[in-house]
Motif scaffolding. Sequence first.
Motif, PDB file in Angstrom:
ATOM      1  N   CYS A 212     -34.299  19.025  -7.260  1.00 16.78           N
ATOM      2  CA  CYS A 212     -32.908  19.249  -7.577  1.00 16.78           C
ATOM      3  C   CYS A 212     -32.622  20.080  -6.158  1.00 16.78           C
ATOM      4  O   CYS A 212     -33.351  20.416  -5.498  1.00 16.78           O
ATOM      5  N   ILE A 214     -29.545  22.294  -5.770  1.00 15.68           N
ATOM      6  CA  ILE A 214     -28.667  23.199  -6.627  1.00 15.68           C
ATOM      7  C   ILE A 214     -28.797  24.586  -6.103  1.00 15.68           C
ATOM      8  O   ILE A 214     -29.779  24.963  -5.311  1.00 15.68           O
ATOM      9  N   PRO A 217     -32.424  26.741  -8.011  1.00 15.91           N
ATOM     10  CA  PRO A 217     -33.276  25.616  -8.600  1.00 15.91           C
ATOM     11  C   PRO A 217     -34.293  26.227  -9.578  1.00 15.91           C
ATOM     12  O   PRO A 217     -34.494  25.616 -10.597  1.00 15.91           O
ATOM     13  N   PHE A 220     -33.044  26.217 -13.038  1.00 22.20           N
ATOM     14  CA  PHE A 220     -33.283  24.914 -13.745  1.00 22.20           C
ATOM     15  C   PHE A 220     -34.670  24.508 -14.276  1.00 22.20           C
ATOM     16  O   PHE A 220     -34.976  24.076 -15.302  1.00 22.20           O
ATOM     17  N   THR A 265     -34.068  15.429 -13.017  1.00 21.94           N
ATOM     18  CA  THR A 265     -33.293  15.786 -11.965  1.00 21.94           C
ATOM     19  C   THR A 265     -31.844  16.252 -12.564  1.00 21.94           C
ATOM     20  O   THR A 265     -31.885  15.969 -13.988  1.00 21.94           O
ATOM     21  N   THR A 266     -31.060  16.849 -12.073  1.00 16.18           N
ATOM     22  CA  THR A 266     -29.764  17.231 -12.552  1.00 16.18           C
ATOM     23  C   THR A 266     -28.651  16.127 -12.445  1.00 16.18           C
ATOM     24  O   THR A 266     -28.891  15.271 -11.691  1.00 16.18           O
ATOM     25  N   ASP A 269     -27.512  15.942  -8.777  1.00 14.94           N
ATOM     26  CA  ASP A 269     -28.449  15.240  -8.078  1.00 14.94           C
ATOM     27  C   ASP A 269     -28.314  13.950  -7.897  1.00 14.94           C
ATOM     28  O   ASP A 269     -28.261  13.221  -7.185  1.00 14.94           O
TER      29      ASP A 269
END
Length: 312
Positions: A212, A214, A217, A220, A265-266, A269
């Motif tokens: 990711c 962000i 992280p 997450f 992943t997010t 992303d």
Amino acid sequence: MNPAEALYGSFAGIRNRLYDQGLLQTERLAGPVISVGNLSLGGSGKTPFVIMLGETLKQRGISFDVLSRGYGRKTRGVHLIDASGPPSAFGDEPLLIARRVGCPVIVGESRYRAGIFAESKFGPQLHILDDGFQHRALGRSFDIVLLTPEDIQDRLLPAGRLREPLSSLRRADAVVLTGELDSCDLPLPAKVWRVRRELSIANVPPRPVAFCGIARPQAFIQQLRTSGIQPVATRFYRDHHAYTSSDVRQLSALRDQNRAAGFITTEKDAINLGPLLAELAAVAIARVVMELEPADAVDTILSVVPECRPSA
């Protein structure tokens, strides 16, 4: 507090006092404005919160748009987001909002000018101001601030990530607590709400590599583990990272080295990967789902902006 931190704090305090005293101008739109913001540089869940609020308004038949700076875009000026466009033109988070909610999202350095554009095109409807707590140049009808446990322990820029001290929370109409956070001994307004945050993930490959770009992280990864997903390897990039073919090759090599079956992943992303996402083959996208407590919190917001009525 180091000298640089003290200087930043003094600047933020002076700026807020100038707005409080009316010496710096606040411009107002014809339609009401609900601001969603925070104290820190990213990582508080503003985008999922805006999505949750927008989906709730849509369910109630209320017309609205979202005004955003469009952080990270390479364009200038005011633009109505094309949901099929690239993040380089509009910013990854505004683009995610446009795709998830399906509402007009307008980006602009001046959110007032973005709002004027929105009203010229859609009329004086409700505006959601994304990341608006520090953008005091635009007046708002209701100010929401998200607060994380990390904010409580953090320091002002540049020593930490806080853009304002905790005392600024008194300026908010409502503070939304995220995570396991106790509201005691904090300078909070009368309205203190909580948000429950979960990950919705489908088709998780066995032994995934998690990656990711962000703001937080590690949070997450912790959410993945709480959901029962144990990544065999991780790779982190800077927030708003624009992925390249080289990144995809490196991620593929990391997958092969760890005998992983794919990736996780997010949503942000996935936006930033764009067409490169298909080159990673098996990728699970983790979608953040939020639920606001108490259940009547949105009613409280709309009671302050009574001109909002369900569309016919």
